[in-house]
Design a protein around this motif. Structure first.
Motif, PDB file in Angstrom:
ATOM      1  N   GLY A   1      27.667  59.810  73.335  1.00 55.61           N
ATOM      2  CA  GLY A   1      26.595  59.437  74.253  1.00 55.61           C
ATOM      3  C   GLY A   1      26.429  57.938  74.363  1.00 55.61           C
ATOM      4  N   GLN A   2      26.549  57.245  73.227  1.00 59.08           N
ATOM      5  CA  GLN A   2      26.436  55.789  73.259  1.00 59.08           C
ATOM      6  C   GLN A   2      27.627  55.154  73.983  1.00 59.08           C
ATOM      7  OE1 GLN A   2      27.319  53.421  69.798  1.00 59.08           O
ATOM      8  NE2 GLN A   2      25.370  52.328  69.954  1.00 59.08           N
ATOM      9  N   SER A   3      28.839  55.654  73.686  1.00 59.96           N
ATOM     10  CA  SER A   3      30.040  55.070  74.303  1.00 59.96           C
ATOM     11  C   SER A   3      30.058  55.274  75.818  1.00 59.96           C
ATOM     12  CB  SER A   3      31.298  55.675  73.674  1.00 59.96           C
ATOM     13  OG  SER A   3      31.403  57.057  73.972  1.00 59.96           O
ATOM     14  N   LEU A   4      29.434  56.361  76.302  1.00 63.04           N
ATOM     15  CA  LEU A   4      29.370  56.635  77.738  1.00 63.04           C
ATOM     16  C   LEU A   4      28.234  55.880  78.422  1.00 63.04           C
ATOM     17  CD1 LEU A   4      29.998  60.492  77.718  1.00 63.04           C
ATOM     18  CD2 LEU A   4      31.564  58.735  78.560  1.00 63.04           C
ATOM     19  N   GLY A   5      27.408  55.214  77.634  1.00 64.28           N
ATOM     20  CA  GLY A   5      26.285  54.496  78.212  1.00 64.28           C
ATOM     21  C   GLY A   5      25.114  55.385  78.572  1.00 64.28           C
ATOM     22  N   ALA A   6      25.153  56.653  78.115  1.00 70.10           N
ATOM     23  CA  ALA A   6      24.071  57.594  78.430  1.00 70.10           C
ATOM     24  C   ALA A   6      22.918  57.476  77.453  1.00 70.10           C
ATOM     25  CB  ALA A   6      24.608  59.023  78.426  1.00 70.10           C
ATOM     26  N   VAL A   7      23.167  56.878  76.300  1.00 66.03           N
ATOM     27  CA  VAL A   7      22.165  56.802  75.234  1.00 66.03           C
ATOM     28  C   VAL A   7      21.968  55.337  74.854  1.00 66.03           C
ATOM     29  CG1 VAL A   7      21.697  57.397  72.827  1.00 66.03           C
ATOM     30  CG2 VAL A   7      22.701  59.104  74.354  1.00 66.03           C
ATOM     31  N   SER A   8      20.728  54.910  74.803  1.00 67.85           N
ATOM     32  CA  SER A   8      20.432  53.532  74.416  1.00 67.85           C
ATOM     33  C   SER A   8      20.643  53.337  72.919  1.00 67.85           C
ATOM     34  CB  SER A   8      18.982  53.191  74.780  1.00 67.85           C
ATOM     35  OG  SER A   8      18.081  53.964  73.983  1.00 67.85           O
ATOM     36  N   ASP A   9      20.729  52.079  72.503  1.00 65.75           N
ATOM     37  CA  ASP A   9      20.908  51.789  71.082  1.00 65.75           C
ATOM     38  C   ASP A   9      19.739  52.325  70.260  1.00 65.75           C
ATOM     39  OD1 ASP A   9      23.284  50.535  71.600  1.00 65.75           O
ATOM     40  OD2 ASP A   9      22.441  48.502  71.629  1.00 65.75           O
ATOM     41  N   LYS A  10      18.535  52.278  70.823  1.00 66.28           N
ATOM     42  CA  LYS A  10      17.370  52.762  70.091  1.00 66.28           C
ATOM     43  C   LYS A  10      17.459  54.261  69.844  1.00 66.28           C
ATOM     44  CE  LYS A  10      12.312  52.915  70.242  1.00 66.28           C
ATOM     45  NZ  LYS A  10      11.082  52.520  70.992  1.00 66.28           N
ATOM     46  N   VAL A  11      17.807  55.022  70.872  1.00 62.24           N
ATOM     47  CA  VAL A  11      17.912  56.469  70.723  1.00 62.24           C
ATOM     48  C   VAL A  11      19.102  56.824  69.832  1.00 62.24           C
ATOM     49  CG1 VAL A  11      18.333  58.641  71.943  1.00 62.24           C
ATOM     50  CG2 VAL A  11      16.762  56.942  72.896  1.00 62.24           C
ATOM     51  N   PHE A  12      20.216  56.090  69.986  1.00 64.48           N
ATOM     52  CA  PHE A  12      21.377  56.337  69.134  1.00 64.48           C
ATOM     53  C   PHE A  12      21.028  56.139  67.675  1.00 64.48           C
ATOM     54  CE2 PHE A  12      24.957  54.479  66.788  1.00 64.48           C
ATOM     55  CZ  PHE A  12      25.823  55.576  66.778  1.00 64.48           C
ATOM     56  N   ASN A  13      20.368  55.036  67.346  1.00 65.28           N
ATOM     57  CA  ASN A  13      19.994  54.774  65.957  1.00 65.28           C
ATOM     58  C   ASN A  13      18.990  55.801  65.446  1.00 65.28           C
ATOM     59  OD1 ASN A  13      21.234  52.241  64.729  1.00 65.28           O
ATOM     60  ND2 ASN A  13      20.635  51.504  66.761  1.00 65.28           N
ATOM     61  N   THR A  14      18.141  56.298  66.337  1.00 65.46           N
ATOM     62  CA  THR A  14      17.204  57.352  65.941  1.00 65.46           C
ATOM     63  C   THR A  14      17.960  58.609  65.537  1.00 65.46           C
ATOM     64  OG1 THR A  14      15.475  56.510  67.422  1.00 65.46           O
ATOM     65  CG2 THR A  14      15.299  58.807  66.705  1.00 65.46           C
ATOM     66  N   MET A  15      18.918  59.025  66.375  1.00 65.38           N
ATOM     67  CA  MET A  15      19.699  60.224  66.079  1.00 65.38           C
ATOM     68  C   MET A  15      20.534  60.035  64.817  1.00 65.38           C
ATOM     69  SD  MET A  15      20.806  61.673  69.859  1.00 65.38           S
ATOM     70  CE  MET A  15      21.665  60.214  70.410  1.00 65.38           C
ATOM     71  N   LEU A  16      21.116  58.856  64.671  1.00 63.11           N
ATOM     72  CA  LEU A  16      21.960  58.570  63.517  1.00 63.11           C
ATOM     73  C   LEU A  16      21.154  58.591  62.222  1.00 63.11           C
ATOM     74  CD1 LEU A  16      24.947  57.732  62.978  1.00 63.11           C
ATOM     75  CD2 LEU A  16      24.155  55.365  63.014  1.00 63.11           C
ATOM     76  N   SER A  17      20.024  57.895  62.212  1.00 62.97           N
ATOM     77  CA  SER A  17      19.192  57.820  61.011  1.00 62.97           C
ATOM     78  C   SER A  17      18.600  59.180  60.659  1.00 62.97           C
ATOM     79  CB  SER A  17      18.074  56.801  61.222  1.00 62.97           C
ATOM     80  OG  SER A  17      18.599  55.529  61.558  1.00 62.97           O
ATOM     81  N   SER A  18      18.179  59.939  61.667  1.00 59.98           N
ATOM     82  CA  SER A  18      17.600  61.265  61.429  1.00 59.98           C
ATOM     83  C   SER A  18      18.642  62.225  60.859  1.00 59.98           C
ATOM     84  CB  SER A  18      17.033  61.825  62.732  1.00 59.98           C
ATOM     85  OG  SER A  18      16.048  60.980  63.273  1.00 59.98           O
ATOM     86  N   THR A  19      19.860  62.152  61.375  1.00 59.38           N
ATOM     87  CA  THR A  19      20.932  63.005  60.869  1.00 59.38           C
ATOM     88  C   THR A  19      21.236  62.695  59.413  1.00 59.38           C
ATOM     89  OG1 THR A  19      21.934  63.231  63.066  1.00 59.38           O
ATOM     90  CG2 THR A  19      23.357  63.627  61.174  1.00 59.38           C
ATOM     91  N   ALA A  20      21.342  61.404  59.086  1.00 58.12           N
ATOM     92  CA  ALA A  20      21.609  61.014  57.695  1.00 58.12           C
ATOM     93  C   ALA A  20      20.497  61.487  56.763  1.00 58.12           C
ATOM     94  CB  ALA A  20      21.775  59.502  57.607  1.00 58.12           C
ATOM     95  N   LEU A  21      19.249  61.376  57.207  1.00 56.97           N
ATOM     96  CA  LEU A  21      18.127  61.815  56.369  1.00 56.97           C
ATOM     97  C   LEU A  21      18.143  63.325  56.171  1.00 56.97           C
ATOM     98  CD1 LEU A  21      15.616  61.003  54.821  1.00 56.97           C
ATOM     99  CD2 LEU A  21      14.314  61.091  56.958  1.00 56.97           C
ATOM    100  N   SER A  22      18.534  64.076  57.209  1.00 59.30           N
ATOM    101  CA  SER A  22      18.601  65.538  57.072  1.00 59.30           C
ATOM    102  C   SER A  22      19.653  65.953  56.044  1.00 59.30           C
ATOM    103  CB  SER A  22      18.901  66.186  58.430  1.00 59.30           C
ATOM    104  OG  SER A  22      20.267  66.063  58.792  1.00 59.30           O
TER     105      SER A  22
END
Length: 553
Positions: free
Chosen positions: A345-366
């Motif tokens: 999603g980030q590489s396609l430009g569909a997801v902003s850095d803020k949303v990408f980092n949210t998904m990334l951090s949430s996944t790691a915490l899970s």
């Protein structure tokens, strides 16, 4: 050579992955967490050495290809069908519902339309890797709920491949109508030409390559197919991950699938580790500290929303409360494929850095809290069972019978022996879908938690001559022993166990025998070896009995 080059960056990333995985294992965490933290340490957001992000990401793309290729090879549709309707229908219901729910929640959090779609897709997937590690640590690998959850996760993996293709197309379509038209005809070319050609050619190719009896050529061929299909797919506007998965799935039905997995697994492990390292390099701790509520929101969607939804769906499909709680708890995490979708999603430009980092951090915490969530599953399941008690008519009364607690692979072998020897028995298991075939065949069975005294009473423990505990959970085993001996002081008790420590603990409770699977396997292998050496049956049995007494002393 002032530029250290790709070899230096590869060595650096692999060393960081090795150290991170070692530390994670020592801390009893998933190696994925170790990879993420290793990437974070050599990333641009921490002081000290900084790895070359672009080079590591390029190497990580190879990891994605081999990860998806091996998943495709390992996927067995026959096993999915055997797992039953709970896994198949459950995942088919859970994935779209989770995407819809995640989309709605994300829109409330002010995500854009595409960001919300990617967020829902990220939340919908659970990691088989994390699931296997969590249940193995708890000694529940053979449990019926574990097999259901693994099959459920496999269906999610298939949906992930489809989601990658659909979301990629939607992201392209939003940019221009011409892009959409080009994507559609390239996708048609992929489906109409490349896939049929691969279905025809790949199995025949590997049969001929296997006939050469050369390991190097076989490994090179597998690597070329995985990378080649990925490249062609990417050129046709389809996800490279989808191409790798389809290549693996086509080969997965061949009789050479086990060899392909064995030869490509090391490549997958090395390069997929680099994928997680590359993702870890992108984690920004300052972002997490500045956006704690947003990260907790994402984690709650993965753990609480998806876990509760999976539990409810499993229960609707008539799993017991305890089994449904275990299924929900083990699926209440996300990892590799969720990170993959977020990265796409980030590489396609569909997801902003803020949303990408949210998904990334949430996944790691899970991933970090997954073992603790799984630990709470059994108490939660019992609490739900008590609050929603469903009376079941007790089976016909038996006398001098055997009670078998657990009807997994071990329990089924035991009951088969009892049935063939005309020994009366009754089975206790929490999973109705496991019990149903036994009941149809005329066997006696109770659906319930064997660690509860009233369930044992319904099974006639006061009149039984033996209880066999074929359950993997040692806490449950100890509770069964306590209740059985309270209700019938003279009853014989035999239990399976997984370690010498557990065996000694159970023996200290006064049971007749605690069977350690590894020892029994070793005895049987020894029996075969001594027989092949020409020893008489009496001498073999004497040697094994002596070894047994030595180990158990």
């Amino acid at each position: 050579m002032n530029d250290p080059g790709i070899l230096f960056h590869l060595a650096t990333a692999m060393t960081a992955a090795l150290v991170g995985a070692f530390i994670a294992l020592r801390l009893r965490q998933s190696v994925i967490v170790g990879y993420l933290l290793a990437g974070h340490v050599i990333g641009p957001f921490t002081p000290g050495f900084v790895g070359h992000t672009g080079t590591v990401e390029s190497l990580a793309e190879i990891g994605i290809v081999f990860l998806m290729f091996v998943v495709g090879v390992q996927l067995s549709f026959r096993e999915l069908v055997r797992a039953g309707r709970v896994a198949l229908l459950g995942a088919a219901m859970q994935v779209p519902l989770t995407i819809a729910g995640g989309f709605g929640l994300a829109r409330l959090a002010d995500f854009t339309f595409l960001e919300a779609l990617f967020f829902g897709a990220v939340v919908s997937n659970s990691s088989s890797t994390v699931l296997v590690k969590v249940v193995a640590e708890r000694g529940q690998s053979d449990a019926g709920s574990t097999r259901t959850a693994l099959a459920w996760s496999s269906v999610q993996d298939v949906s992930t491949v489809l989601l990658v293709a659909v979301l990629s197309a939607l992201s392209t379509a939003e940019r221009s109508h011409a892009d959409l038209t080009e994507t559609l005809w390239k996708s048609a070319l992929f489906v109409g030409v490349l896939v049929p050609l691969a279905l025809f050619a790949l199995p025949r190719l590997f049969v001929k390559i296997s006939a050469l009896r050369n390991r190097e050529i076989f490994v090179l061929a597998a690597g070329c197919v995985a990378l080649g299909m990925s490249y062609v797919s990417a050129q046709l506007g389809v996800s490279a991950a989808l191409g790798a998965f389809l290549a693996g799935a086509i080969l997965g039905d061949s009789h050479l699938s086990h060899r392909i997995v064995g030869e490509t697994m090391p490549l997958r492990d090395v390069f997929s580790g680099l994928f997680f390292v590359s993702v870890g390099m992108l984690i920004d701790p300052h972002f997490v500290l500045r956006n704690v509520p947003l990260v907790l929101f994402g984690t709650a969607c993965i753990v609480v929303f998806k876990g509760a939804l999976s539990l409810i769906i499993a229960r609707v499909l008539r799993s017991s409360w305890t089994a449904a709680a275990m299924i929900g708890a083990t699926l209440a995490q996300s990892a590799e494929f969720s990170i993959l979708m977020a990265r796409i999603g980030q590489s396609l430009g569909a997801v902003s850095d803020k949303v990408f980092n949210t998904m990334l951090s949430s996944t790691a915490l899970s991933i970090l809290i997954a073992p603790h969530v799984a630990r709470a599953a059994q108490p939660l399941g019992r609490w739900l069972a008590r609050r929603n008690e469903e009376d079941e008519a007790p089976p016909p009364a038996l006398d001098d019978h055997v009670i078998v607690c657990g009807y997994g692979r071990v329990g089924q072998v035991v009951t088969g022996l009892l049935h063939n020897s005309d020994v009366p028995f009754i089975v206790i298991d929490e999973d109705e879908h496991v019990i149903r075939p036994l009941r149809k065949a005329g066997g006696r069975a109770l659906i319930g938690d064997a660690s509860r005294s009233f369930v044992l009473e319904r099974a006639g423990v006061a009149r039984a001559k033996m209880v066999i505990i074929a359950l993997p959970d040692q806490v449950v085993a100890r509770q069964v022993i306590e209740h059985a001996r309270t209700l019938n002081a003279n009853i014989a008790v035999v239990a399976r166990t997984h370690s010498e420590t557990d065996r000694r603990r159970l023996r200290s409770m006064g049971i007749n025998e605690a069977v350690l699977g590894e020892f029994e396997l070793a005895f049987e292998l020894g029996r075969r070896a001594l027989g092949a050496a020409g020893l008489a049956s009496e001498a073999i049995e004497a040697a094994i009995e002596n070894a047994r007494e030595t180990l158990h002393s």
